[in-house]
Design a protein around this motif. Structure first.
Motif: not given
Length: 197
Positions: A116-124, A185-196
Motif C-alpha cells: 500500500d505504498h502510493r509512490r516509490a522515490a529515489l535520489d540520484i 564543486r557543484r553537484r546536481p542531484f535529483g529525485v525521481l519518483a513513480a506511482s506504484v
C-alpha cells in the motif's frame, strides 16, 4: 529473474554479509569510503525509517552470496500517502548489465504496491553514469525536483597558518583568504519518483 539467483527480504542474519558486499561494490565509487558496521546500523538497518520488509537482496542460490541489493526507507507515516524511498542499492561490478538490479528493482516496486505504498522515490547523483543512463526513466520514474550540493574542499597548495604567540583576531566566517580554498564543486542531484498504485 536471472538463473541461479533468488530474491529474499532483508534479515538481520544478512547484516555482516551486506556490509561486506556494500564495501566491495562501492570501492570504486567517487567520494565513497568503506562503511563500518556501526555506521551502517546507525544510518540504515537500525534507523527507525528502515523498512526490512520492503528491502531485498538478490542471492546466488548455492553460495548465498549477495550479488545485488536494494535497501528502502519510509519517511512518512501517513497511511494514505505512503512513499517508499529507495535509499541504498548496489550490484557487484563484475555482474553489471546482466539484469540483476532490474530484477530486484521490479520486485521491490511490486512489493511496494502490495504494501500500500502510493509512490516509490529515489535520489540520484547527476555524475553517476549508472543512475543517469536512462534506466529509471525506462522504468517509468519521473523527475520531481533537483537540487545542488556545494562541496568545500581546502586547497592542497595553501600554506599552513604560521604559529603566533600573540592573540589573533579570527577572520570572519565565510570569508576565507584567496589562497586558502578552492571554489566549491557543484553537484546536481535529483529525485525521481513513480506511482506504484
Amino acid at each position: 529473474m536471472p538463473p541461479g539467483t533468488a530474491i529474499t527480504p532483508f534479515d538481520d542474519a544478512f547484516d555482516a554479509r551486506l556490509l561486506a558486499a556494500r564495501n566491495v561494490i562501492s570501492a570504486d565509487h567517487r567520494d565513497s569510503l568503506p562503511m563500518t558496521a556501526r555506521t551502517r546500523r546507525h544510518t540504515i538497518t537500525r534507523s527507525p525509517h528502515f523498512r526490512p520488509e520492503s528491502s531485498f537482496l538478490l542471492l546466488s542460490e548455492h553460495e548465498r552470496e549477495i550479488l545485488c541489493y536494494l535497501m528502502c526507507t519510509e519517511l512518512t507515516d501517513t497511511p494514505t500517502d505512503r512513499e517508499l524511498h529507495l535509499a541504498n542499492a548496489g550490484t557487484r561490478p563484475a555482474l553489471h548489465g546482466r539484469g540483476l538490479y532490474r530484477a530486484v528493482f521490479t520486485h521491490t516496486l511490486t512489493q511496494a504496491r502490495a504494501q500500500d505504498h502510493r509512490r516509490a522515490a529515489l535520489d540520484i547523483d547527476s555524475k553517476n553514469p549508472t543512475a543517469t543512463g536512462g534506466f529509471y526513466e525506462r522504468m517509468a520514474l519521473q523527475r520531481l525536483r533537483t537540487w545542488t550540493t556545494h562541496v568545500h574542499a581546502p586547497s592542497a597548495t595553501a600554506p599552513p597558518p604560521a604559529p603566533s604567540a600573540s592573540p589573533q583576531v579570527p577572520a570572519p566566517t565565510g570569508l576565507p583568504g584567496p589562497k586558502s580554498v578552492r571554489l566549491p564543486r557543484r553537484r546536481p542531484f535529483g529525485v525521481l519518483a513513480a506511482s506504484v498504485r
